[in-house]
Every structure is written in C-alpha cells, then in structure tokens.
Design a protein around this motif. Structure first.
Motif, PDB file in Angstrom:
ATOM      1  N   UNK A  15       0.826  -1.205   0.000  1.00 16.23           N
ATOM      2  CA  UNK A  15       0.000   0.000   0.000  1.00 16.23           C
ATOM      3  C   UNK A  15       0.865   1.262   0.000  1.00 16.23           C
ATOM      4  N   UNK A  60       2.119   1.924  -3.335  1.00 14.92           N
ATOM      5  CA  UNK A  60       1.037   2.470  -4.153  1.00 14.92           C
ATOM      6  C   UNK A  60       0.865   3.957  -3.929  1.00 14.92           C
ATOM      7  N   UNK A  61       0.947   4.376  -2.688  1.00 16.90           N
ATOM      8  CA  UNK A  61       0.834   5.800  -2.367  1.00 16.90           C
ATOM      9  C   UNK A  61       1.974   6.572  -3.031  1.00 16.90           C
ATOM     10  N   UNK A  67       1.318   6.891  -6.663  1.00 18.48           N
ATOM     11  CA  UNK A  67       0.208   7.803  -6.950  1.00 18.48           C
ATOM     12  C   UNK A  67       0.669   9.260  -6.832  1.00 18.48           C
ATOM     13  N   UNK A  68       1.523   9.531  -5.869  1.00 16.36           N
ATOM     14  CA  UNK A  68       2.027  10.900  -5.708  1.00 16.36           C
ATOM     15  C   UNK A  68       2.934  11.260  -6.875  1.00 16.36           C
ATOM     16  N   UNK A  69       3.776  10.339  -7.300  1.00 20.18           N
ATOM     17  CA  UNK A  69       4.620  10.601  -8.471  1.00 20.18           C
ATOM     18  C   UNK A  69       3.772  10.904  -9.696  1.00 20.18           C
ATOM     19  N   UNK A  70       2.681  10.198  -9.829  1.00 22.81           N
ATOM     20  CA  UNK A  70       1.779  10.431 -10.948  1.00 22.81           C
ATOM     21  C   UNK A  70       1.162  11.828 -10.836  1.00 22.81           C
ATOM     22  N   UNK A  71       0.796  12.206  -9.622  1.00 23.69           N
ATOM     23  CA  UNK A  71       0.218  13.538  -9.403  1.00 23.69           C
ATOM     24  C   UNK A  71       1.229  14.627  -9.760  1.00 23.69           C
ATOM     25  N   UNK A  82      -0.905  19.099  -4.581  1.00 25.29           N
ATOM     26  CA  UNK A  82      -0.682  17.961  -5.475  1.00 25.29           C
ATOM     27  C   UNK A  82       0.419  17.035  -4.985  1.00 25.29           C
ATOM     28  N   UNK A 126       0.354  16.007  -2.060  1.00 27.10           N
ATOM     29  CA  UNK A 126      -0.392  15.224  -1.083  1.00 27.10           C
ATOM     30  C   UNK A 126       0.384  15.029   0.215  1.00 27.10           C
ATOM     31  N   UNK A 184      -2.781  10.026   3.888  1.00 29.32           N
ATOM     32  CA  UNK A 184      -3.290   9.360   2.693  1.00 29.32           C
ATOM     33  C   UNK A 184      -4.280   8.275   3.135  1.00 29.32           C
ATOM     34  N   UNK A 185      -4.775   7.533   2.187  1.00 28.56           N
ATOM     35  CA  UNK A 185      -5.711   6.457   2.532  1.00 28.56           C
ATOM     36  C   UNK A 185      -4.967   5.426   3.379  1.00 28.56           C
ATOM     37  N   UNK A 186      -5.502   5.092   4.540  1.00 30.63           N
ATOM     38  CA  UNK A 186      -4.839   4.076   5.369  1.00 30.63           C
ATOM     39  C   UNK A 186      -4.934   2.717   4.693  1.00 30.63           C
ATOM     40  N   UNK A 238      -5.999  -0.673   3.870  1.00 33.68           N
ATOM     41  CA  UNK A 238      -7.235  -1.371   4.254  1.00 33.68           C
ATOM     42  C   UNK A 238      -6.896  -2.612   5.053  1.00 33.68           C
ATOM     43  N   UNK A 284      -6.553  -6.002   5.596  1.00 34.95           N
ATOM     44  CA  UNK A 284      -6.613  -7.279   4.890  1.00 34.95           C
ATOM     45  C   UNK A 284      -6.793  -8.361   5.932  1.00 34.95           C
ATOM     46  N   UNK A 301      -6.776  20.310 -14.963  1.00 28.47           N
ATOM     47  CA  UNK A 301      -6.283  21.032 -13.790  1.00 28.47           C
ATOM     48  C   UNK A 301      -6.225  22.515 -14.070  1.00 28.47           C
ATOM     49  N   UNK A 344      -7.551   4.965  -4.431  1.00 33.42           N
ATOM     50  CA  UNK A 344      -7.182   3.862  -3.547  1.00 33.42           C
ATOM     51  C   UNK A 344      -6.079   4.280  -2.583  1.00 33.42           C
ATOM     52  N   UNK A 345      -5.363   5.350  -2.959  1.00 33.48           N
ATOM     53  CA  UNK A 345      -4.182   5.723  -2.181  1.00 33.48           C
ATOM     54  C   UNK A 345      -4.219   7.135  -1.613  1.00 33.48           C
ATOM     55  N   UNK A 346      -4.899   8.056  -2.328  1.00 33.49           N
ATOM     56  CA  UNK A 346      -4.884   9.454  -1.902  1.00 33.49           C
ATOM     57  C   UNK A 346      -6.280   9.899  -1.471  1.00 33.49           C
ATOM     58  N   UNK A 347      -6.337  10.644  -0.383  1.00 33.27           N
ATOM     59  CA  UNK A 347      -7.636  11.023   0.176  1.00 33.27           C
ATOM     60  C   UNK A 347      -8.373  12.050  -0.667  1.00 33.27           C
ATOM     61  N   UNK A 367      -6.531  15.763  -7.019  1.00 32.05           N
ATOM     62  CA  UNK A 367      -5.834  16.980  -7.393  1.00 32.05           C
ATOM     63  C   UNK A 367      -6.242  17.478  -8.773  1.00 32.05           C
ATOM     64  N   UNK A 393     -11.337  -2.296  -2.774  1.00 35.54           N
ATOM     65  CA  UNK A 393     -10.324  -2.767  -1.827  1.00 35.54           C
ATOM     66  C   UNK A 393     -10.520  -4.239  -1.499  1.00 35.54           C
ATOM     67  N   UNK A 427       0.360   6.458 -16.128  1.00 36.56           N
ATOM     68  CA  UNK A 427       1.501   7.262 -15.713  1.00 36.56           C
ATOM     69  C   UNK A 427       2.471   7.438 -16.882  1.00 36.56           C
TER      70      UNK A 427
END
Lengths: 213, 213
Positions: A89, A92-93, A96-100, A198, A200, A204-206, A208, A210, B28, B52-55, B58, B78, B99
């Motif tokens: 996870x 993944x975060x 996702x931030x790199x993508x942002x 951006x 972030x 972030x999303x905790x 889940x 499992x 954006x 899934x990762x960011x709250x 953006x 999830x 990405x």
DNA sequence: TTGTTAGACTTACATAGGTTAAGCAGACTT
DNA sequence: AAGTCTGCTTAACCTATGTAAGTCTAACAA
C-alpha cells in the motif's frame, strides 16, 4: 555511488531502486534528439516502481549527482508486497504521488509562461526537499545546470537564465552559482501559483484491513 | 449517462469509476484561470484509481461526450483487490500505463513544436481507440473542440487550427467537422515521431504467484 | 605556465505561436 | 424566420521565447 544511467529507455528491468542519497532524473527522448526531463527523484524516493507492472521502461533514469542507490530484485519486492500488504500500500501511495507530480508538470509546461514555470519548478524542488523550512539565509543547492532546468521546464537555457535574473530583480530569490535563497518565499509562491496540494502532504488512505486471519 | 463533472479537484473521493462508454478528460487549473487537460479516458478505462491511495483529488474529471459510467465504492475495490490479487495487479498495470502516458505528454508539450504536438496527439488518440486499424476511409470522430485540443497540447485554438490546416496541406489527414481520416498514417507518425511503446501494448509483468494456500 | 572544458551570462536578431477581431455555418430557441 | 449560441476559420499584428555567437570564470590536466 554510481554515476550516469540507472535505467535505459527500452530496458527490461527486474529491479526496483531506493535512492538513499543524491538526486536522479527521468528523461525521455522526443524522437528528434531533444531530451525532456520528466521527473526528479530525491533522497528517499523509490525509483522504478512501474517495473512491478511493465516489462520494459519507457524512459531513462540518470544520476544528477553522485548517488547512493539500493537496487532490490523485483522478486524480492513482489514477495515483500505479498506478505506485507501495508508495504504494498505504501508503494502504491508513493506511485500515486509521483503520478500527481507528473500531472502538475503537464500543467506547468502547458499552461504557464516562462517566469511562472521556473518559479513553480523552484517551489516544487524546495518543498520536496523541505528546504523552505530551513534557515532562509542558508538557501539550498539546486543540483542542476540551467540547461537541465530548461529541459525540465520546456525552455532553453538562455531563457531560464533570463527568468532567474527576472526573479532576482523582483527580489524573490538570491543566487550564487547553484545556490538558491528565497528572499521572498510568499512572493515566489504567488508568482508560481504554487500550492503543495498535489504533493499530497499529510494523510493518505490508510492501508485497508486485509483480514488474513 | 451523466454529463459534466465526475470528480472535482479537492474532492474527497470514495469511488473508482469504470468508463463503459464515451470519453472523459482530466483537467487542472493553473491557478490563474487557465485550464490544462492532463489526461484522456476512453471506453474501458478505469478512472480514479489513485483514490485507492490518496484522500483528495488533485484534478477534475469531466465528460467529453455523453458517458456511461459504473461507479464502484472504494471499499468494494479494496475487498476485490485483497481477495483477488490478479485483479489488484491488473489495476496496477492500468495505472502504470496511465503514468507512462502522462510522461509522454510532458515530452510532447515540453519538447515538440506545435505541428508535431498536434500530430502526436492525433496519433495517440487513434492508437488508443484502435481507429488506425479500421478502414482508413471511414476515419474516426475526435470528440473534442479545437479549443480543447489546444488545452491538451498547450496551444491556442487558433494555432491548433493552423496546425490542422498544415497537416491537411501536407496530405497527412483529411477532416470534416470533427471527423479525422488518416490519408497518410506513416507520414503523420513520422512527423509526430510517434511510437506506441509508451502505451505498453502487448505483454506486461504477469501477476506474481501469491501463494495463499 | 598554458591549454581545455563546462557552465554562467549577455547581446542581437529571428520566429513560432499568442492575441485580437471578424466573418460564417450549423444547431437550437422563441 | 429571426435571434442566439458555439465552434471553425482566417487575417493582421505583436511578443515571448528561441537561435547564434560570443565573453568570462572556475576547475582541471599536461
């Protein structure tokens, strides 16, 4: 430790790297000899997370400074992710931030003029390095030539130089060689329309729960 | 079904969407009223995987046409990902490709001139829609105004119009209203320096064997 | 010492692309 | 059928940015 290329466009990659110290950048050829810098990695960043999903790389990764890198075999990352969902996870975060950040670069290059582009670039680098918190007088070292700043912002080195001079004339920054000091952080941020959303920061999303029990 | 905004910048998002039919785009604000289009989604694409990762989001996601969307609660995704690792892996691949597309957009906007930028945009859209395989005479419908093409390529609508006219004059495309026909696909691809590598067609990393037995 | 190199910096000039404005066609309202 | 809208198209003009060429300095090598 190494210098030069960490990953080459078209490579089949079977490692994920952690940048322990130094700076790297991602780079793509436009097909006519021009190079565009598409990302920046600083200490603590994970490089090549997409190797978990894609067989070949679509961009080069090169060292900007002397770097210290831990290269982890893909299989080890896969096993780790499978056994420790919280780590999967977290990766993944990170991804996702790199993508942002990539999205924001598209906005920066596509919608802003030269001055605001360079200003935004400086702001992003500073915030990502946390440099803006430290003693303003000390400043920070931007480990890039003006040519490289140009490749990252879609400008020429000559124009980057002009814009840096303009930012200086406006009393927003001080510079000597590659050292940058924010004499007026608020002002620079306003020129750049920079908001750290951006990136972030914060929560972030905790991961889940499992339920494997 | 819906039209307008699917997601708004700053929203707290708790759904992932599957675009069943139609076209959407990610957008954006640059902080000064200009809008930059940062992504395109076509039928079959998954929208909002980063939730899934960011709250918070953006960027905005807006419908380009009338669309048909399945919105899936985050918790369901999830749970599905946890119980079916192969699905989680497929979502990862999808995200990694998106990405990669973003990186290519940075190159397109940052390193190519107007003509090649528009040509590349047309190529990407065509390949992603598989339109280039079909009867060339039939062409395909590009569901965007020239204003929107401009927002995606970092050009003005006026200049997009000029470039389309130039591509037509060079015998590379035919158009009527929003219909585009590739009279010379090879030629267009060469002008754009387009290679579909970054779309990662074909094989990706197979889902690692999660031994849950 | 001299040479060599890389990068910062500057100037003069050229141009791709932005700006503004206007005309026109099709779609939709009333 | 008249009015209004959005989007395509074109033209004239302007400017932000690129290009080319050179100087200067610091670092480094022979």
């Amino acid at each position: 430790m190494a210098s030069g290329y960490l990953v080459r466009q078209g490579d089949r990659c079977d490692t994920v790297s952690v940048l322990l110290d130094g700076y790297c950048y991602g780079q793509k050829d436009d097909g006519e000899g021009n190079c565009q810098i598409v990302s920046l990695a600083i200490s603590g960043d994970v490089i090549g997370l997409e190797h978990l999903y894609l067989l070949t790389t679509d961009h080069n990764v090169r060292a900007l400074t002397t770097v210290d890198v831990a290269m982890i075999p893909l299989s080890a990352v896969q096993q780790l992710s499978a056994s420790r969902p919280a780590i999967a996870h977290a990766l993944g975060i990170h991804q996702a931030i790199n993508h942002a950040i990539a999205r924001e670069w598209i906005v920066n290059i596509g919608a802003r003029d030269g001055l605001r582009r360079v200003a935004h670039f400086l702001c992003e680098f500073a915030v990502r390095c946390d440099a803006w918190r430290s003693d303003t007088a000390a400043g920070y070292e931007l480990p890039m030539s003006q040519e490289q700043i140009g490749q990252a912002t879609g400008l020429t080195a000559v124009h980057v130089n002009r814009m840096l001079k303009t930012l200086h004339a406006a009393g927003l920054i001080e510079r000597s060689w590659r050292n940058v000091v924010f004499s007026n952080w608020e002002g620079l941020r306003d020129v750049a329309c920079f908001s750290s959303d951006y990136l972030h920061p914060g929560r972030q999303v905790p991961a889940p729960g499992y339920r494997t029990v």
